[in-house]
Design a protein around this motif. Structure first.
Motif, PDB file in Angstrom:
ATOM      1  N   UNK A 261       0.851  -1.191   0.000  1.00 27.57           N
ATOM      2  CA  UNK A 261       0.000   0.000   0.000  1.00 27.57           C
ATOM      3  C   UNK A 261       0.889   1.244   0.000  1.00 27.57           C
ATOM      4  N   UNK A 262       0.601   2.166  -0.915  1.00 25.68           N
ATOM      5  CA  UNK A 262       1.398   3.396  -1.008  1.00 25.68           C
ATOM      6  C   UNK A 262       0.490   4.538  -1.460  1.00 25.68           C
ATOM      7  N   UNK A 290      -0.718  -4.659  -5.435  1.00 26.52           N
ATOM      8  CA  UNK A 290      -0.174  -3.315  -5.237  1.00 26.52           C
ATOM      9  C   UNK A 290      -1.321  -2.322  -5.339  1.00 26.52           C
ATOM     10  N   UNK A 291      -1.536  -1.561  -4.285  1.00 27.97           N
ATOM     11  CA  UNK A 291      -2.686  -0.674  -4.231  1.00 27.97           C
ATOM     12  C   UNK A 291      -2.276   0.737  -3.807  1.00 27.97           C
ATOM     13  N   UNK A 301      -8.032   6.244   4.832  1.00 26.21           N
ATOM     14  CA  UNK A 301      -8.502   5.127   5.672  1.00 26.21           C
ATOM     15  C   UNK A 301      -9.727   4.421   5.095  1.00 26.21           C
ATOM     16  N   UNK A 302     -10.682   5.186   4.547  1.00 29.59           N
ATOM     17  CA  UNK A 302     -11.874   4.564   3.965  1.00 29.59           C
ATOM     18  C   UNK A 302     -11.512   3.746   2.725  1.00 29.59           C
ATOM     19  N   UNK A 303     -10.602   4.263   1.905  1.00 28.07           N
ATOM     20  CA  UNK A 303     -10.157   3.508   0.730  1.00 28.07           C
ATOM     21  C   UNK A 303      -9.489   2.203   1.132  1.00 28.07           C
ATOM     22  N   UNK A 304      -8.660   2.266   2.143  1.00 27.35           N
ATOM     23  CA  UNK A 304      -7.962   1.063   2.599  1.00 27.35           C
ATOM     24  C   UNK A 304      -8.945   0.052   3.173  1.00 27.35           C
ATOM     25  N   UNK A 305      -9.938   0.520   3.927  1.00 29.54           N
ATOM     26  CA  UNK A 305     -10.930  -0.389   4.509  1.00 29.54           C
ATOM     27  C   UNK A 305     -11.693  -1.133   3.405  1.00 29.54           C
ATOM     28  N   UNK A 327      -4.437   6.495  11.630  1.00 31.50           N
ATOM     29  CA  UNK A 327      -5.736   6.101  11.092  1.00 31.50           C
ATOM     30  C   UNK A 327      -5.595   4.934  10.109  1.00 31.50           C
ATOM     31  N   UNK A 328      -4.514   4.913   9.362  1.00 28.47           N
ATOM     32  CA  UNK A 328      -4.270   3.793   8.438  1.00 28.47           C
ATOM     33  C   UNK A 328      -4.011   2.511   9.215  1.00 28.47           C
TER      34      UNK A 328
END
Length: 541
Positions: A261-262, A290-291, A301-305, A327-328
């Motif tokens: 994640x980057x 890879x995201x 944080x919402x994108x990662x969730x 938060x991440x």
């Protein structure tokens, strides 16, 4: 309900295959009397030879089709359990001997009990129709599921009833030579998946072990003996078996996916970490996702969730600046996904190199070359990695009693454009710095461009050092001297930890630090008027 369909005998309705079953050269049913023959009739007055069998056993059908008895049972139980090629093969043989019509496969899977009983009841009637002199037939007796009636004459005899004939054993599957255990499984698809791939059951059968033993081998279990391990390994190597990661994920309730994640910045750094992670995964079951998290930081944080919920990876690797975002980290914990953070973190739990010490060593090396006025182009404000490198610069300048005023420090955002802008400002300072260090290679390339604009020769009039030693450092003119940060080694270590046991990763575990190394190229030279014997190579830990 009677016994299952596959345990019953199958009615035989054609005579031309009887020689293959009885070993005779001519079908008895086709040996009719010849009016011109001089051979006297039999003592009983019946010129017919004993008729063909009215039923076939599973073993006999398997022999005709060239398959195993298990395949025949599966065909009559549920044809969808077989591959297309094997199902077509059995159906073709059954059609050839007249056991069904063109819709055999559908009828075989949907046949009901009354249909089978009517077929068995109709068999004696068909036999009587073929007889020249009808004779009364006794009521058919119940035949055990494991036995096949071979001759109806046995039921019309006046002799006392004898013991029922013993069931014919199924023809054993041919055993393979020890040197080629893959031949059987590669020549028939009855035990394979529908797409022809080997399964763990095939490997267990070829190695003469249980599926649990094969599973322990694949999971590298310490409970497996060396003998069993060698036996399974030999079969896997000779058959070229590759475990199905999706099937193992379902069985183990663990997804064999890792995610990097980057933020989409620092592409060169992302590629270095990616190379290290892929090297650690080589030959294993894990795959890499890879995201990038794009847009405002508040939406990350919402994108990662969403990403973690959708793909459910076994673990994630976070690059700066995401690695320092609480938060991440909380989003990973909420999803139950272990994470490894690269770079400096607030709690000191991230995998990182000694960036502060590496910057101090770079400054000391320049001082040894006679440079006493050294500028710095920093990184993004608030980024812990950039802060660590700037602190290393300030430490070294103070240790050597050199000017570290604000005029010699310009901010940047890790981009080429920010390095170009900062270089233009620093080259206007009076007295001008004789050397400039940038906190990454992209900004150092911008400084080289600014020097070219100002007609300042590098390295004769200005020395430049970058950080991270990305591929860009070898593409500039002159080639850029850079402090190599082992991002590939950091990615390799992150994968090793996630593969070992991701659930046991503790955020407060003391991570090892990875040493940095100065890669000397053509962008640094001793300051004019100083001796070159002060030039030394650096290695930091």
């Amino acid at each position: 309900m009677g016994p299952p369909m596959w345990e019953r005998t199958v009615p035989f309705r054609i005579e031309h295959l009887w020689p293959a079953l009885s070993g005779r050269g001519t079908s008895p049913c086709m040996a009719k009397s010849d009016p011109t023959s001089t051979e006297p009739p039999s003592e009983t007055g019946d010129t017919r030879a004993p008729g063909p069998p009215t039923h076939l056993t599973v073993a006999e059908l398997a022999g005709l089709a060239g398959v195993s008895g298990q395949t025949i049972r599966r065909f009559f139980k549920d044809p969808t359990l077989l591959g297309t090629r094997m199902r077509t093969r059995v159906a073709a043989v059954l059609r050839e001997i007249g056991l069904a019509g063109p819709q055999l496969e559908r009828e075989a899977s949907q046949a009901s009990e009354p249909a089978l009983e009517s077929e068995q009841a109709a068999a004696p009637e068909r036999e009587r129709e073929r007889e020249p002199e009808p004779e009364p037939e006794p009521e058919p007796c119940e035949v055990p599921a494991h036995a096949a009636v071979k001759d109806d004459a046995a039921h019309t005899s006046d002799a006392p009833p004898s013991r029922p004939p013993l069931p014919e054993p199924e023809a054993p599957s041919p055993r393979l030579p020890a040197e080629d255990p893959a031949t059987d499984i590669l020549s028939a698809t009855g035990g394979m998946a529908d797409d022809g791939r080997l399964t763990i059951n095939d490997i267990a059968r070829l190695a003469s072990v249980s599926t649990k033993t094969v599973s322990r081998y694949l999971n590298d279990s310490p409970l497996l003996s060396d003998t069993m391990r060698a036996r399974v390994r030999r079969v896997i190597e000779e058959t070229g078996f590759v475990p199905n990661a999706q099937a193992r994920a379902l069985a183990l309730r663990r997804n064999f996916l890792l995610a990097l994640i980057h933020t989409g910045d620092e592409r060169a750094r992302v590629e270095q970490v990616e190379d290290g992670m892929l090297a650690a995964m080589a030959g294993g079951e894990f795959a890499l996702l890879i995201q990038p998290l794009q847009g405002p930081a508040g939406r990350h944080p919402a994108q990662l969730h969403t990403f973690l919920t959708r793909h459910n990876p076994s673990g994630v690797v976070l690059l700066p600046p995401l690695a320092q975002d609480d938060m991440i980290v909380e989003a990973c914990r909420h999803a139950g996904t272990p994470c490894i953070r690269l770079g400096p973190t607030p709690d000191g739990a991230g995998l990182c190199s000694a960036d502060r010490a590496a910057m101090a060593q770079a400054v000391a090396w320049l001082v040894a070359l006679g440079h006493d006025r050294i500028g710095l182009v920093g990184g993004p404000e608030g980024a812990r990695l950039a802060q660590a490198r700037e602190l290393g610069y300030l430490d070294a300048m103070a240790d050597h009693g050199l000017d570290r005023g604000a005029a010699l420090i310009e901010p940047g955002d890790n981009s080429f454009a920010s390095g170009l802008a900062a270089g233009r400002v620093l080259l206007e300072v009076s007295p001008r710095p004789s050397a400039i260090i940038a906190c990454n290679d992209a900004m150092a390339a911008g400084i080289l461009h600014a020097a070219t604009e100002a007609r300042i020769t590098v390295p004769d009039e200005l020395s430049v050092i970058g950080f991270d030693d990305t591929p860009l450092a070898q593409m500039t003119c002159p080639p850029l001297t850079s402090m190599q940060i082992p991002w590939a080694a950091l990615g390799h270590e992150a994968v090793r930890r996630l593969q070992a046991n991701p659930r046991e990763i503790a955020d407060d575990a003391a991570p090892p630090h990875f040493g940095a190394r100065l890669i000397e190229r053509g962008s640094v030279a001793p300051r004019k008027g100083t001796q070159e014997d002060g030039r030394t190579s650096l290695s930091t830990t």
